[in-house]
Design a protein around this motif. Sequence first.
Motif, short mmCIF file in Angstrom:
data_model
loop_
_atom_site.label_atom_id
_atom_site.label_comp_id
_atom_site.label_asym_id
_atom_site.label_seq_id
_atom_site.Cartn_x
_atom_site.Cartn_y
_atom_site.Cartn_z
N PRO A 112 0.84 -1.16 -0.11
CA PRO A 112 -0.05 0.06 -0.19
C PRO A 112 0.75 1.30 0.18
CG PRO A 112 -0.52 -1.55 1.79
CD PRO A 112 0.62 -2.03 1.15
N PHE A 113 0.33 2.17 -0.81
CA PHE A 113 1.21 3.45 -0.85
C PHE A 113 0.12 4.84 -0.79
CE2 PHE A 113 0.78 2.40 -5.20
CZ PHE A 113 0.26 3.63 -5.76
N ASN A 114 0.55 5.80 -0.27
CA ASN A 114 -0.20 7.17 -0.51
C ASN A 114 0.10 7.82 -1.65
OD1 ASN A 114 -1.10 9.87 0.33
ND2 ASN A 114 -1.41 9.18 2.41
N TYR A 115 -0.77 8.33 -2.34
CA TYR A 115 -0.53 9.26 -3.47
C TYR A 115 0.40 10.25 -3.27
CZ TYR A 115 -3.24 13.49 -2.28
OH TYR A 115 -3.60 14.52 -1.64
N ARG A 116 0.59 11.10 -1.98
CA ARG A 116 1.16 12.10 -1.69
C ARG A 116 2.95 11.91 -1.61
NH1 ARG A 116 -3.31 12.34 2.02
NH2 ARG A 116 -4.39 14.33 1.90
N LEU A 117 3.10 10.60 -1.78
CA LEU A 117 4.57 10.28 -2.10
C LEU A 117 4.92 10.50 -3.52
CD1 LEU A 117 4.54 6.82 -0.36
CD2 LEU A 117 6.07 8.91 0.40
N PHE A 118 4.02 10.83 -4.28
CA PHE A 118 4.60 11.11 -5.80
C PHE A 118 3.86 12.89 -5.94
CE2 PHE A 118 3.87 6.56 -5.14
CZ PHE A 118 5.05 6.26 -5.94
N THR A 119 4.04 13.31 -5.13
CA THR A 119 3.56 14.93 -5.17
C THR A 119 4.53 15.84 -4.31
OG1 THR A 119 2.11 15.18 -3.41
CG2 THR A 119 1.17 14.12 -5.23
N ASP A 120 4.14 16.97 -4.63
CA ASP A 120 5.03 18.21 -3.85
C ASP A 120 4.41 18.29 -2.31
OD1 ASP A 120 3.09 19.64 -4.64
OD2 ASP A 120 4.21 21.06 -5.59
N GLU A 121 3.31 17.66 -2.04
CA GLU A 121 2.52 17.67 -0.60
C GLU A 121 3.61 17.20 0.41
OE1 GLU A 121 -1.46 16.76 -0.54
OE2 GLU A 121 -1.68 16.38 -2.68
N TYR A 122 3.66 18.00 1.42
CA TYR A 122 4.34 17.10 2.56
C TYR A 122 3.71 16.21 3.11
CZ TYR A 122 6.81 16.90 7.05
OH TYR A 122 7.52 16.42 7.97
N TYR A 123 4.78 14.91 3.29
CA TYR A 123 4.26 13.67 3.61
C TYR A 123 5.40 12.74 4.18
CZ TYR A 123 1.88 8.96 3.61
OH TYR A 123 1.28 8.08 4.19
N MET A 124 5.29 12.30 5.37
CA MET A 124 6.28 11.31 6.12
C MET A 124 7.72 12.18 5.90
SD MET A 124 5.01 7.93 5.37
CE MET A 124 5.59 6.98 6.82
N GLY A 125 7.73 13.60 5.96
CA GLY A 125 9.01 14.19 6.35
C GLY A 125 9.62 14.64 5.17
N ASP A 126 8.92 14.73 4.07
CA ASP A 126 9.43 15.26 2.73
C ASP A 126 8.37 15.73 1.73
OD1 ASP A 126 11.40 15.90 0.88
OD2 ASP A 126 12.21 13.89 0.92
N ASN A 127 8.57 16.42 1.01
CA ASN A 127 7.69 16.91 -0.35
C ASN A 127 8.16 16.83 -1.64
OD1 ASN A 127 9.58 18.98 0.20
ND2 ASN A 127 8.07 20.72 0.12
N ASN A 128 8.98 15.58 -1.93
CA ASN A 128 9.37 15.58 -2.83
C ASN A 128 8.68 14.58 -3.81
OD1 ASN A 128 11.28 14.65 -5.13
ND2 ASN A 128 12.87 13.76 -3.95
N PRO A 129 8.21 14.96 -4.98
CA PRO A 129 7.44 14.03 -6.07
C PRO A 129 8.08 12.82 -6.46
CG PRO A 129 7.50 16.43 -6.82
CD PRO A 129 8.50 16.26 -5.81
N GLU A 130 9.30 12.80 -6.01
CA GLU A 130 10.26 11.36 -6.21
C GLU A 130 10.15 10.31 -5.01
OE1 GLU A 130 10.97 10.80 -9.39
OE2 GLU A 130 9.92 12.45 -10.09
N HIS A 131 9.62 11.09 -4.11
CA HIS A 131 9.84 10.48 -2.68
C HIS A 131 9.24 8.85 -2.99
CE1 HIS A 131 9.12 10.82 1.86
NE2 HIS A 131 10.42 10.55 1.42
N GLY A 132 8.32 8.67 -3.44
CA GLY A 132 7.35 7.38 -3.67
C GLY A 132 8.45 6.30 -4.37
#
Length: 408
Positions: A112-132
């Motif tokens: 399972p993943f959260n869409y925010r990991l692929f956006t510039d929204e802050y999520y789990m310590g970062d706001n990097n669209p490449e985070h996911g």
Amino acid sequence: MLHRIILSYFISFICLSVSAQNFYHTKGQTIIDPAGKTFQMKGTNLGNWLVPEGYMFKFKNTNSPAMINQLLLQLVGPDEAATFWKKFLDNYITSEDINYLKSIGVNSIRAPFNYRLFTDEYYMGDNNPEHGFKYLDSLVKWCKVANMPILLDMHSAPGGQTGDNIDDSFGYPYLFESATQQQRCIDIWQRIAKHYANEPIIIGYDLLNEPIATYFDKTILNPHLEPLYKKITSAIRAVDTHHILFFGGAQWNGNFSVFGAPFDNNAVYTFHKYWMPTTQEHIQEYINFSNKYNVPIYCGETGENDDDWIMRFRKLLDSNHISWHFWPYKKMESTRGFLQFAAPAAYDSIIAYSEAPRLTYADIRKYRPTNIVEVKQALDGVLENCLFKNCSFNNGYIKALGFVPKKH
């Protein structure tokens, strides 16, 4: 010249056919592996890793990722909260976890993943669209080494597809009433599919987890579900013709009446079942759907029960040749998963604060623990205790799923 053109088309067709066989795909009511053999998924969900859930932190009311993050911000501030999340992401699931699951007989996992990991929204310590991609790429690498196929699951979609804590939304499934949020969802899925289009360790994409909770007017929302699936499918197929697409029913993945005839020839229909009698009648409607349309079905989530129930429902699914991923893999102080880990010292103070009102700034100040040093030590303890090497095995649960327990 004409002969060369015909030969070129023929060679291209053969190459495409061979390429397709390197991926998991469907044939009638079954999933076929790259070797051409029938494949029944038997495994677990990597819950609480990329989509933290409050109950797995032993919280009751603080239950979504956003609420948990807010709790951390109030307890230790933005810098410490960001540090916690980054370490949590690095520690909660590692290659050791994947290798262990392979060693006991698990043949696949759902991530399972959260869409925010692929956006510039802050999520789990970062706001990097490449985070996911950072974390999913690591998972793919570990799984390729272990030969552990993965199913990617958008557990939290833009605007919210469920309307409850599990989708980290705003208390309503706005996804189905917002063209803007739907397009964001479509675009993220296309980005993911393009990134993994040629990755055969990935079984496919579970497009939306548990859409449209039972609290909402299904006569208004349900008609929007399959049309959105069709739009996402079209976007994915423009960049990825290989991977299986998984379509979950409405109302916690329980209602297949929202579906018409299949619109993609490489698709699986997925249901979730919790806390019901482990009898044939409780899954027969999904089997009827599979028979009617000659498509595979799959139980993407089930579990959260005692070992006897786990064994009985697993055997029921196996007797009907239905793939399954039990929920979840790992939890704090719980036998209802493969592994458990201890709550650290002073963690009770964090739990108590999570249940405090915190409705005003006065409440935040009033109920905030006085010994923040202990709070920070407790959070560090969570990060340490959740590491695979510090977990203990729930062998009764593991045996109930038909796997063979291992020692550290």
